[in-house]
Every structure is written in C-alpha cells, then in structure tokens.
Design a protein around this motif. Structure first.
Motif, PDB file in Angstrom:
ATOM      1  N   GLN A   5       0.816  -1.208   0.000  1.00  0.00           N
ATOM      2  CA  GLN A   5       0.000   0.000   0.000  1.00  0.00           C
ATOM      3  C   GLN A   5       0.855   1.265   0.000  1.00  0.00           C
ATOM      4  O   GLN A   5       0.434   2.315  -0.496  1.00  0.00           O
ATOM      5  N   ALA A   6       2.064   1.177   0.565  1.00  0.00           N
ATOM      6  CA  ALA A   6       2.952   2.340   0.556  1.00  0.00           C
ATOM      7  C   ALA A   6       3.778   2.415  -0.725  1.00  0.00           C
ATOM      8  O   ALA A   6       4.034   3.496  -1.253  1.00  0.00           O
ATOM      9  N   PHE A   7       4.192   1.250  -1.247  1.00  0.00           N
ATOM     10  CA  PHE A   7       5.107   1.215  -2.387  1.00  0.00           C
ATOM     11  C   PHE A   7       4.419   1.531  -3.715  1.00  0.00           C
ATOM     12  O   PHE A   7       4.934   2.307  -4.531  1.00  0.00           O
ATOM     13  N   VAL A   8       3.236   0.945  -3.950  1.00  0.00           N
ATOM     14  CA  VAL A   8       2.583   1.088  -5.255  1.00  0.00           C
ATOM     15  C   VAL A   8       2.258   2.551  -5.587  1.00  0.00           C
ATOM     16  O   VAL A   8       2.517   2.997  -6.708  1.00  0.00           O
ATOM     17  N   PRO A   9       1.688   3.351  -4.662  1.00  0.00           N
ATOM     18  CA  PRO A   9       1.438   4.762  -5.016  1.00  0.00           C
ATOM     19  C   PRO A   9       2.723   5.531  -5.367  1.00  0.00           C
ATOM     20  O   PRO A   9       2.718   6.350  -6.289  1.00  0.00           O
ATOM     21  N   VAL A  10       3.806   5.280  -4.632  1.00  0.00           N
ATOM     22  CA  VAL A  10       5.066   5.976  -4.924  1.00  0.00           C
ATOM     23  C   VAL A  10       5.617   5.517  -6.271  1.00  0.00           C
ATOM     24  O   VAL A  10       6.077   6.332  -7.085  1.00  0.00           O
ATOM     25  N   LEU A  11       5.561   4.200  -6.530  1.00  0.00           N
ATOM     26  CA  LEU A  11       6.030   3.683  -7.815  1.00  0.00           C
ATOM     27  C   LEU A  11       5.204   4.260  -8.962  1.00  0.00           C
ATOM     28  O   LEU A  11       5.749   4.632 -10.018  1.00  0.00           O
ATOM     29  N   SER A  12       3.884   4.351  -8.786  1.00  0.00           N
ATOM     30  CA  SER A  12       3.016   4.907  -9.828  1.00  0.00           C
ATOM     31  C   SER A  12       3.379   6.361 -10.120  1.00  0.00           C
ATOM     32  O   SER A  12       3.374   6.793 -11.275  1.00  0.00           O
ATOM     33  N   GLU A  13       3.695   7.092  -9.073  1.00  0.00           N
ATOM     34  CA  GLU A  13       4.087   8.497  -9.261  1.00  0.00           C
ATOM     35  C   GLU A  13       5.410   8.593 -10.024  1.00  0.00           C
ATOM     36  O   GLU A  13       5.564   9.434 -10.916  1.00  0.00           O
ATOM     37  N   TYR A  14       6.355   7.729  -9.694  1.00  0.00           N
ATOM     38  CA  TYR A  14       7.646   7.730 -10.400  1.00  0.00           C
ATOM     39  C   TYR A  14       7.447   7.366 -11.869  1.00  0.00           C
ATOM     40  O   TYR A  14       8.107   7.932 -12.756  1.00  0.00           O
ATOM     41  N   LYS A  15       6.562   6.420 -12.147  1.00  0.00           N
ATOM     42  CA  LYS A  15       6.276   6.042 -13.540  1.00  0.00           C
ATOM     43  C   LYS A  15       5.740   7.232 -14.330  1.00  0.00           C
ATOM     44  O   LYS A  15       6.069   7.411 -15.509  1.00  0.00           O
ATOM     45  N   GLU A  16       4.882   8.011 -13.688  1.00  0.00           N
ATOM     46  CA  GLU A  16       4.246   9.132 -14.381  1.00  0.00           C
ATOM     47  C   GLU A  16       5.202  10.309 -14.594  1.00  0.00           C
ATOM     48  O   GLU A  16       5.131  11.005 -15.603  1.00  0.00           O
ATOM     49  N   LYS A  17       6.109  10.516 -13.642  1.00  0.00           N
ATOM     50  CA  LYS A  17       6.882  11.760 -13.640  1.00  0.00           C
ATOM     51  C   LYS A  17       8.347  11.600 -14.040  1.00  0.00           C
ATOM     52  O   LYS A  17       8.986  12.584 -14.438  1.00  0.00           O
ATOM     53  N   TYR A  18       8.892  10.368 -13.915  1.00  0.00           N
ATOM     54  CA  TYR A  18      10.331  10.227 -14.092  1.00  0.00           C
ATOM     55  C   TYR A  18      10.659   9.195 -15.172  1.00  0.00           C
ATOM     56  O   TYR A  18       9.793   8.471 -15.657  1.00  0.00           O
ATOM     57  N   SER A  19      11.933   9.089 -15.494  1.00  0.00           N
ATOM     58  CA  SER A  19      12.403   8.171 -16.527  1.00  0.00           C
ATOM     59  C   SER A  19      12.509   6.749 -15.981  1.00  0.00           C
ATOM     60  O   SER A  19      12.439   6.509 -14.770  1.00  0.00           O
ATOM     61  N   LEU A  20      12.713   5.795 -16.923  1.00  0.00           N
ATOM     62  CA  LEU A  20      12.893   4.394 -16.534  1.00  0.00           C
ATOM     63  C   LEU A  20      14.102   4.241 -15.613  1.00  0.00           C
ATOM     64  O   LEU A  20      14.061   3.449 -14.655  1.00  0.00           O
ATOM     65  N   GLN A  21      15.149   4.984 -15.871  1.00  0.00           N
ATOM     66  CA  GLN A  21      16.338   4.883 -15.037  1.00  0.00           C
ATOM     67  C   GLN A  21      16.037   5.275 -13.591  1.00  0.00           C
ATOM     68  O   GLN A  21      16.511   4.621 -12.642  1.00  0.00           O
ATOM     69  N   GLU A  22      15.235   6.309 -13.390  1.00  0.00           N
ATOM     70  CA  GLU A  22      14.855   6.716 -12.036  1.00  0.00           C
ATOM     71  C   GLU A  22      13.995   5.647 -11.366  1.00  0.00           C
ATOM     72  O   GLU A  22      14.127   5.398 -10.163  1.00  0.00           O
ATOM     73  N   VAL A  23      13.119   5.015 -12.143  1.00  0.00           N
ATOM     74  CA  VAL A  23      12.307   3.923 -11.595  1.00  0.00           C
ATOM     75  C   VAL A  23      13.201   2.755 -11.192  1.00  0.00           C
ATOM     76  O   VAL A  23      13.002   2.126 -10.142  1.00  0.00           O
ATOM     77  N   GLN A  24      14.201   2.434 -12.017  1.00  0.00           N
ATOM     78  CA  GLN A  24      15.134   1.354 -11.690  1.00  0.00           C
ATOM     79  C   GLN A  24      15.888   1.644 -10.393  1.00  0.00           C
ATOM     80  O   GLN A  24      16.092   0.744  -9.564  1.00  0.00           O
ATOM     81  N   ILE A  25      16.294   2.885 -10.223  1.00  0.00           N
ATOM     82  CA  ILE A  25      16.992   3.252  -8.988  1.00  0.00           C
ATOM     83  C   ILE A  25      16.067   3.088  -7.785  1.00  0.00           C
ATOM     84  O   ILE A  25      16.470   2.572  -6.728  1.00  0.00           O
ATOM     85  N   LEU A  26      14.817   3.534  -7.918  1.00  0.00           N
ATOM     86  CA  LEU A  26      13.840   3.363  -6.837  1.00  0.00           C
ATOM     87  C   LEU A  26      13.672   1.890  -6.484  1.00  0.00           C
ATOM     88  O   LEU A  26      13.689   1.517  -5.301  1.00  0.00           O
ATOM     89  N   VAL A  27      13.523   1.035  -7.495  1.00  0.00           N
ATOM     90  CA  VAL A  27      13.346  -0.400  -7.271  1.00  0.00           C
ATOM     91  C   VAL A  27      14.575  -0.981  -6.574  1.00  0.00           C
ATOM     92  O   VAL A  27      14.465  -1.765  -5.617  1.00  0.00           O
ATOM     93  N   SER A  28      15.762  -0.605  -7.028  1.00  0.00           N
ATOM     94  CA  SER A  28      17.000  -1.112  -6.442  1.00  0.00           C
ATOM     95  C   SER A  28      17.131  -0.727  -4.978  1.00  0.00           C
ATOM     96  O   SER A  28      17.421  -1.554  -4.109  1.00  0.00           O
ATOM     97  N   ARG A  29      16.914   0.553  -4.677  1.00  0.00           N
ATOM     98  CA  ARG A  29      17.077   1.036  -3.292  1.00  0.00           C
ATOM     99  C   ARG A  29      15.993   0.484  -2.373  1.00  0.00           C
ATOM    100  O   ARG A  29      16.257   0.170  -1.211  1.00  0.00           O
ATOM    101  N   THR A  30      14.781   0.354  -2.896  1.00  0.00           N
ATOM    102  CA  THR A  30      13.690  -0.172  -2.064  1.00  0.00           C
ATOM    103  C   THR A  30      13.920  -1.641  -1.743  1.00  0.00           C
ATOM    104  O   THR A  30      13.720  -2.080  -0.601  1.00  0.00           O
TER     105      THR A  30
END
Length: 516
Positions: free
Chosen positions: A65-90
């Motif tokens: 419930q905490a991760f999906v909204p943040v991931l959805s926001e990153y998908k909408e606003k940032y590049s794939l590379q930023e999403v990959q970094i989020l996934v890696s750090r999380t």
C-alpha cells in the motif's frame, strides 16, 4: 480501453486466485485429514501463522500500500532509469530489514511462541514442536515479502497473472509435504515446515522473468537516504497497523484460542479458511487491481475516475459478498462435514469448526469492503485515517471478545465461537468508519442509484437463503464423503441459480458491472 483492462485484470486475478483457493481447500482437507485437529496441528498453525501474519503486514499489507502509489508516481513523472533506482534502493532496504528480523526471530523462537501462544507453555511437547516449526517457517517471510515486492511492480505495469499464480506453489508444496514427505520424518508434521520454506523460494523465482522483461530486475542496493525509500518507509510504518487490522484481530484470536481446549486453534483455522474463499476470490482480487488504478487517478488528479473506480469495486463486492456471507452461515454444518470430516478430523471437529464459521460468516462482507475502502486512502497517501480506524477496530475486537466469550460461557457454548463473532463485529466497525470518512470527505458515497441495487441484492439473497434452508434436511450426513460433496455442490448450484435468477427478474443486468 482502460476500463476494459481493469475488468480483464480483475478476471485474471480472480481466476488465478480461484485456482489457488481451490488448491488451498484441497490442502486444508489433506492437512486436517492427515494430522487432525489437535496438538500437532495446533502447533504448526501457530508457527505458520506468525510469518504469515507478518507477510500480510509487511508484504501484501503495509508495504504494497505504501510502495505502489510511490512507484506509480515515479512512472508518471520520471524516466525508466529513475524507476530502476527506486526499485533497487527499495529492495535493498526491504531485504536488510527482513533479514535482520528473520535472524532475531529464529534466535528468540521460544519467546516468540510464548508471546503468540501462551497456552502452549504448560504443554512441553506442543511448545517444543511449535518452536522448531517456527524456526523452519519464518524464513518464508523474507522470500514472500520479496515476492510481494516483485508483484507490486508487475501489477503497476498491468502484469497480474504471475503474482496471482504464486500462491498455487505454496499449496502444492504443502500438499506434497503432507502426503509424500511427512511419513519420512520421526515427527511427521515437521515436513510442513520445510514445505513452507521451499514454497517461499519458488514463489519468488517465478516473478523474476517478467521483472526482467520490464527491465526492472536490478541488483538491490542499500540507500535509506533515497527520496523514494524515505517516502515509502514514512508511509509504511503507520500503514503496518492500518491495513492489517483484520490479521491482527485474527492473530489475537489465536492467542486467546491457545488458552482454550485443545483443537480450538484448528477449529478457528478451518473456519477462517472457508471464510477466505469469497474474500480471496473477489475482495483481494479487486483490492489488488484497483490500487494501481486509484494511484494513477490520484497522480493525474482525476477525481471522477477515482470515484467511479471505487463505485465499480463496491458493486462487485456487494454482489458477491452478501450472498456469500449468507450461504456460509446457512451451510456451515454442511460445508464442514462434506469437505473436512475424514481421517483424523472427526464429527465433533466438524461441528466445532461449523460454530466458528457461523460466527465468522457475517463478517465476510465487512472484510471485503475493507479491501476496497482502505486502498482509497492509501492511493491518496493518507495513512493517518486508516491507522486511527485500525486502532479503534483492534480495541473493539478485544472488547467484543471479552463480551462474547462471557456470553458463550454463560450459555455453555464453545468459547472459540465468541472469538469468531468478535472478529465479525470488529470488521464492521472498521469498514463502517472507513466509509464514514470517505463519505464525509466526499471521496465516495453510496449515491441514489444504490437504493435500487441494495433492494435487488437483498431480495435475491433472501430467495437464495430460503432455497438453501429448504434443502438442508435432505443433506446425507451419514453417507460417504463423495456423496456429501456431491450434495454440497448441488445445493451451491441451486442457490447460485436462484440468486442469479431473482437478480435478473428484479431488473439487474450484467452491464451494470462495467467500470464507469
């Protein structure tokens, strides 16, 4: 197109969940038939419930419930590379936290068992077996939490099949452990502990190919200073309580049941498993599907789509939840005798489990509504409201437990039934308060079109109940199990046909289930 995808995704998750629940039912029939409802089974259920409870807290509950909204926001606003970094750090943060927790629990297993099952303390054999089983099953939490992390990513990208199929592997592993490997052990039930751990690894592995296809199979790295990780943890910590209140209440039932007569834990387990059939098929499926959709609507500030998604989910929930609750109440004795009464699971066990199921059945609709009302807050990154409601619900469950146990004791009724009834009452407190705040804040309300829907649903359910009640005297209680199962299937089919027929006769049409 988006609306049809949402419905198709729900059907995919629901069908995969149906397969999992059917195998789960087979699993429970096998386990209770092989081990019965007594000391050994009670010990395993307590040991397995602890990582399973934390799984729903950390993995499918608060973390998702905490991760999906943040991931959805990153998908909408940032590049794939930023999403990959989020996934890696999380993933790095999650693995570190859960690894440390796993080591601590394994080392402190006797104290953990004492905390969650204090009634085992004066039964040394049961206590020791439960302790060893906890050490075997607890690593499951690490693997299944990483599985839920991978599932959250895939669901955000519209991939629902693999995450929904994963629980099938747990059921198959446990069935194999009970039937094939248990006879090889000096203490046969220990085979189930190994089966659970192996299933956790398998469930994670089947997620990896699709993660790779999405270019999100990245190495975990630890960085608690990453903005996305900090937001997820900030949202997650209070959500641990808010989203998993139902599981906390059920766990409290286990604590109380461990203090009651031997078999109480197993009887409650059998009832919980039957009540989870409709909850898993529809409630969990819809809750899983709508969170990414609600998060996307919130990120786009599309309030109309947000409200329509909740309204659509509520129609499906009540369409299924109301008759399911009524049917489980009416057929509780029939279900337990037809499905579980075999081997070591006696007629008395079936009757005791039936009492728990009748007490728990009414809460199914409440549990299902929580699955769609809570995500409406989490999609808006509002954690405080569900947490406050969760605290109220847990205290309500404790108060109801004391009241209903006292009432059941006064009337000489098995006390575990009072625990189940308390869970039902607490579920409606939780769902009712969630709806109250949704309505108050004009996020969602049952508008005028719901008046006709409620009348249609109640009339159809009443007709179904009348037919099922009329068929009960003809159930072949003393016949072979296959005859009981056939009779149960016939009753379910007749009840479903009556429900659907009256629903259509009152003017309800399938097109009303379309999103929007």
């Amino acid at each position: 197109m988006a609306k049809s995808r949402l419905f198709r995704s729900t059907m995919v998750v629901s069908s995969m969940t149906m397969l999992s629940r059917i195998l789960g039912l087979v699993r429970d029939i096998v386990l209770l038939g092989v081990f019965g409802a007594g000391g050994l089974m009670d010990a395993f259920l307590v040991a397995f419930k602890i990582p399973n409870f934390l799984r729903r807290l950390f993995a499918e509950g608060a973390f998702s419930q905490a991760f999906v909204p943040v991931l959805s926001e990153y998908k909408e606003k940032y590049s794939l590379q930023e999403v990959q970094i989020l996934v890696s750090r999380t993933s790095g943060a999650l693995m570190l936290i859960l690894s440390m927790l796993t080591v601590v629990v394994i080392l402190m297993a006797p104290w953990v068992i004492t905390l969650f099952a204090p009634g085992f303390a004066d039964q040394p054999d049961k206590f020791n077996i439960a302790t060893e089983l906890l050490r075997l099953t607890f690593p499951y939490l690490l693997f299944i939490s990483m599985t839920a992390f991978a599932s959250g990513i895939l669901q955000s990208y519209g991939r629902f099949a693999a995450p929904a199929f994963a629980p099938v592997l747990l059921n198959l592993s446990m069935i194999g452990g009970a039937l094939v490997f248990a006879p090889m052990f000096d203490t046969p039930i220990m085979a189930l502990g190994y089966s659970v751990a192996i299933a956790g690894v398998l469930q994670l592995l089947i997620q990896l190919p699709q993660l790779s296809q999405q270019k999100l199979l990245v190495l975990p790295k630890i960085d608690f200073q990453h903005e996305g990780v900090r937001r997820i943890l900030k949202l997650m910590l209070p959500a641990i309580f808010g989203v998993s209140v139902t599981q906390i209440n059920l766990l409290l039932n286990t604590v109380f049941a461990s203090l009651m007569i031997s078999g109480s834990v197993s009887w409650l387990y059998a009832a919980e498993r039957m009540s989870e059939l409709p909850l898993g098929l529809i409630g969990v499926a819809i809750g899983t599907v709508i969170l990414p959709s609600l998060s996307k609507s919130e990120a786009q500030k599309d309030d109309v789509s947000f409200k329509k998604t909740i309204d659509w989910a509520a129609r499906l929930i009540i369409l299924v939840g109301l008759p399911a609750a009524a049917a489980l109440f009416i057929l509780s004795d029939v279900l337990m005798q037809a499905l579980f009464m075999r081997g070591e699971f006696s007629l008395r066990d079936a009757q005791m489990s039936s009492l728990a199921l009748r007490s728990m059945a009414g809460g199914i609709l409440g549990f299902m509504l929580i699955k769609i009302f809570a995500p409406a807050f989490f999609a808006r990154q509002d954690i405080r409201t569900p947490v406050r409601i969760g605290i109220i619900s847990v205290f309500a469950n404790m108060i109801f437990s004391v009241i209903f146990i006292g009432i059941f004791y006064f009337f000489d009724i098995a006390l575990h039934g009072g625990l189940a009834l308390a869970t039902t009452a607490a579920s409606f407190v939780n769902a009712g308060l969630l709806y109250y705040y949704l309505h108050q804040r004009e996020i969602f309300r049952f508008d005028s079109h719901w008046k006709k829907l409620f009348i249609q649903f109640f009339l159809s359910t009443a007709a179904m109940v009348a037919v099922l009640y009329a068929m009960l005297p003809y159930f072949p209680t003393d016949s072979a199990q296959w005859k009981r199962v056939v009779a149960l299937i016939i009753m379910c089919v007749v009840g479903a046909v009556m429900y659907g027929g009256v629903l259509l006769a009152t003017g309800f049409r399938p097109r009303q289930l379309k999103h929007g």
